[in-house]
Design a protein around this motif. Structure first.
Motif, PDB file in Angstrom:
ATOM      1  N   ILE A  57    -107.636  37.729  72.177  1.00  0.00           N
ATOM      2  CA  ILE A  57    -107.178  36.833  71.107  1.00  0.00           C
ATOM      3  C   ILE A  57    -108.244  35.797  70.810  1.00  0.00           C
ATOM      4  N   ARG A  58    -108.850  35.243  71.859  1.00  0.00           N
ATOM      5  CA  ARG A  58    -109.886  34.216  71.679  1.00  0.00           C
ATOM      6  C   ARG A  58    -111.074  34.784  70.907  1.00  0.00           C
ATOM      7  N   GLU A  59    -111.434  36.035  71.214  1.00  0.00           N
ATOM      8  CA  GLU A  59    -112.551  36.669  70.514  1.00  0.00           C
ATOM      9  C   GLU A  59    -112.211  36.888  69.040  1.00  0.00           C
ATOM     10  N   ALA A  60    -110.991  37.337  68.762  1.00  0.00           N
ATOM     11  CA  ALA A  60    -110.589  37.580  67.374  1.00  0.00           C
ATOM     12  C   ALA A  60    -110.573  36.277  66.577  1.00  0.00           C
ATOM     13  N   VAL A  61    -110.044  35.230  67.181  1.00  0.00           N
ATOM     14  CA  VAL A  61    -110.006  33.933  66.498  1.00  0.00           C
ATOM     15  C   VAL A  61    -111.421  33.421  66.255  1.00  0.00           C
ATOM     16  N   GLN A  74    -108.365  19.578  67.910  1.00  0.00           N
ATOM     17  CA  GLN A  74    -108.140  19.247  69.308  1.00  0.00           C
ATOM     18  C   GLN A  74    -106.662  19.113  69.615  1.00  0.00           C
ATOM     19  N   GLY A  75    -106.192  19.901  70.564  1.00  0.00           N
ATOM     20  CA  GLY A  75    -104.809  19.806  70.990  1.00  0.00           C
ATOM     21  C   GLY A  75    -103.810  20.518  70.110  1.00  0.00           C
ATOM     22  N   ARG A  76    -104.277  21.097  68.988  1.00  0.00           N
ATOM     23  CA  ARG A  76    -103.344  21.747  68.068  1.00  0.00           C
ATOM     24  C   ARG A  76    -103.558  23.240  67.940  1.00  0.00           C
ATOM     25  N   GLY A  77    -104.662  23.743  68.447  1.00  0.00           N
ATOM     26  CA  GLY A  77    -104.935  25.160  68.343  1.00  0.00           C
ATOM     27  C   GLY A  77    -105.595  25.526  67.024  1.00  0.00           C
ATOM     28  N   ALA A  78    -105.499  26.817  66.664  1.00  0.00           N
ATOM     29  CA  ALA A  78    -106.150  27.320  65.451  1.00  0.00           C
ATOM     30  C   ALA A  78    -105.216  27.185  64.252  1.00  0.00           C
ATOM     31  N   PHE A  79    -105.809  26.909  63.099  1.00  0.00           N
ATOM     32  CA  PHE A  79    -105.031  26.870  61.861  1.00  0.00           C
ATOM     33  C   PHE A  79    -105.834  27.516  60.742  1.00  0.00           C
ATOM     34  N   VAL A  80    -105.162  27.839  59.641  1.00  0.00           N
ATOM     35  CA  VAL A  80    -105.799  28.533  58.521  1.00  0.00           C
ATOM     36  C   VAL A  80    -106.599  27.542  57.697  1.00  0.00           C
ATOM     37  N   GLU A  81    -107.896  27.810  57.607  1.00  0.00           N
ATOM     38  CA  GLU A  81    -108.804  26.976  56.831  1.00  0.00           C
ATOM     39  C   GLU A  81    -108.927  27.492  55.397  1.00  0.00           C
ATOM     40  N   SER A  82    -108.994  28.823  55.260  1.00  0.00           N
ATOM     41  CA  SER A  82    -109.161  29.434  53.940  1.00  0.00           C
ATOM     42  C   SER A  82    -108.603  30.842  53.979  1.00  0.00           C
ATOM     43  N   ASN A  83    -108.114  31.312  52.842  1.00  0.00           N
ATOM     44  CA  ASN A  83    -107.613  32.690  52.774  1.00  0.00           C
ATOM     45  C   ASN A  83    -108.657  33.652  52.219  1.00  0.00           C
ATOM     46  N   ARG A  84    -109.899  33.164  52.119  1.00  0.00           N
ATOM     47  CA  ARG A  84    -111.002  34.008  51.641  1.00  0.00           C
ATOM     48  C   ARG A  84    -112.152  33.946  52.643  1.00  0.00           C
ATOM     49  N   PRO A  85    -112.522  35.072  53.222  1.00  0.00           N
ATOM     50  CA  PRO A  85    -113.668  35.047  54.153  1.00  0.00           C
ATOM     51  C   PRO A  85    -114.942  34.713  53.397  1.00  0.00           C
ATOM     52  N   ARG A  86    -115.748  33.832  53.938  1.00  0.00           N
ATOM     53  CA  ARG A  86    -117.008  33.493  53.294  1.00  0.00           C
ATOM     54  C   ARG A  86    -118.095  34.429  53.803  1.00  0.00           C
ATOM     55  N   GLN A  87    -119.102  34.625  52.988  1.00  0.00           N
ATOM     56  CA  GLN A  87    -120.253  35.417  53.409  1.00  0.00           C
ATOM     57  C   GLN A  87    -121.174  34.510  54.209  1.00  0.00           C
ATOM     58  N   GLY A  88    -121.419  34.833  55.424  1.00  0.00           N
ATOM     59  CA  GLY A  88    -122.243  33.988  56.274  1.00  0.00           C
ATOM     60  C   GLY A  88    -122.750  34.768  57.465  1.00  0.00           C
ATOM     61  N   PHE A  89    -123.003  34.055  58.561  1.00  0.00           N
ATOM     62  CA  PHE A  89    -123.518  34.697  59.765  1.00  0.00           C
ATOM     63  C   PHE A  89    -122.536  35.740  60.272  1.00  0.00           C
ATOM     64  N   ALA A  90    -123.034  36.925  60.561  1.00  0.00           N
ATOM     65  CA  ALA A  90    -122.172  37.978  61.084  1.00  0.00           C
ATOM     66  C   ALA A  90    -123.005  38.983  61.855  1.00  0.00           C
ATOM     67  N   ILE A  91    -122.389  39.593  62.857  1.00  0.00           N
ATOM     68  CA  ILE A  91    -123.006  40.674  63.623  1.00  0.00           C
ATOM     69  C   ILE A  91    -122.129  41.896  63.448  1.00  0.00           C
ATOM     70  N   SER A  92    -122.693  42.958  62.910  1.00  0.00           N
ATOM     71  CA  SER A  92    -121.915  44.156  62.637  1.00  0.00           C
ATOM     72  C   SER A  92    -121.902  45.081  63.844  1.00  0.00           C
ATOM     73  N   GLU A  93    -120.959  46.018  63.836  1.00  0.00           N
ATOM     74  CA  GLU A  93    -120.898  47.015  64.903  1.00  0.00           C
ATOM     75  C   GLU A  93    -122.174  47.853  64.920  1.00  0.00           C
ATOM     76  N   ARG A  94    -122.755  48.099  63.751  1.00  0.00           N
ATOM     77  CA  ARG A  94    -123.980  48.886  63.685  1.00  0.00           C
ATOM     78  C   ARG A  94    -125.129  48.179  64.397  1.00  0.00           C
ATOM     79  N   ASP A  95    -125.147  46.844  64.310  1.00  0.00           N
ATOM     80  CA  ASP A  95    -126.191  46.084  65.006  1.00  0.00           C
ATOM     81  C   ASP A  95    -126.185  46.371  66.496  1.00  0.00           C
ATOM     82  N   MET A  96    -124.979  46.551  67.049  1.00  0.00           N
ATOM     83  CA  MET A  96    -124.860  46.752  68.490  1.00  0.00           C
ATOM     84  C   MET A  96    -125.311  48.148  68.914  1.00  0.00           C
TER      85      MET A  96
END
Length: 251
Positions: A57-61, A74-96
């Motif tokens: 779960i921690r990895e998915a979040v 802090q103290g509240r856990g994860a919450f929804v920031e946006s309903n649209r994923p932004r294009q940014g830093f990412a590591i794909s399965e192919r990279d691995m």
């Protein structure tokens, strides 16, 4: 709050548990099951719902945080920031699956964790230092596992490094480590299985972990930096050697 969640279905080409849970959580955000600003269920609640570990779960979040869809308070856990994923830093399965890309990812990890160890030595609370030592001890015990429990060693390894990043008191170190750890986990697991297959897991990493923990416990930032550098260089060399041995993969 989990009533509208769907259990993760198998994805293409043997997707990992982390991949599957990430996709389900992503779809729940995109489809409005959780609205912007809403707090997600706790890690333990989600882990129970999906029947996976809290580490998954921690990895998915962490992945969805990297996409800008989730955030934390802090103290509240994860919450929804946006309903649209932004294009940014990412590591794909192919990279691995590429030796050159894996080498670059491991190099990035070194840049992150070497300095994290130094900061942890300077800032860690007594409780954090004890947590790092417990994690080092747990890794020493877990590395003896084999067969069905082989992932215990990988989880314990990641837990040690996570404890070091957490001890910095800088949440960005922890978030980036969680993201990198989620990307590296399956490669680390395959490497450990390969090591056992050819004669057993190296015990050097146990001593290396304890050396890092000892330097942090002493508050010696320069020593912690050097011990973490030594460990990650050796760890990367071991992982890449096993990667080259793995059938069907090439750089």
């Amino acid at each position: 709050m989990t009533g509208n969640l769907q259990a993760p279905a198998p994805l293409v080409d043997g997707a990992t548990l982390s991949d599957q849970v990430t996709e389900v959580l992503r779809q729940n955000v995109v489809n409005g099951v959780w609205s912007v600003g809403e707090v997600l269920p706790s890690e333990s609640t989600l882990a129970g719902y999906f029947d996976v570990s809290r580490t998954v779960i921690r990895e998915a979040v962490a992945r969805l945080k990297a996409e800008g869809m989730l955030s934390s308070r802090q103290g509240r856990g994860a919450f929804v920031e946006s309903n649209r994923p932004r294009q940014g830093f990412a590591i794909s399965e192919r990279d691995m699956e590429s030796q050159r890309k894996l080498e670059q990812i491991l190099e990035l990890r070194m840049g992150l964790e070497i300095e994290a160890a130094a900061i942890a030595a300077a800032r860690a609370t007594p409780e954090a230092r004890e947590g790092i030592q417990r994690a080092a001890d747990a890794y020493g015990r877990a590395i003896r596992g084999a067969g069905p429990a082989v992932d215990t060693g990988v989880n314990a390894d990641l837990a040690f490094h996570r404890a070091v990043c957490e001890a910095t008191g800088n949440s960005y170190y922890l978030s980036l480590f969680n993201y990198l750890g989620a990307s590296l986990r399956e490669t680390m697991l395959a490497g450990r299985l390969q090591a056992i297959k050819v004669g057993g897991e190296s015990r050097d990493a146990v001593q290396e972990h304890h050396a890092v923990a000892a330097a942090i416990a002493k508050g010696d930032a320069e020593s912690a930096r050097q011990r973490m550098r030594d460990h990650l260089q050796m760890s990367s060399a071991r992982l890449l050697a096993r990667f080259k041995m793995k059938d069907g993969l090439s750089g």
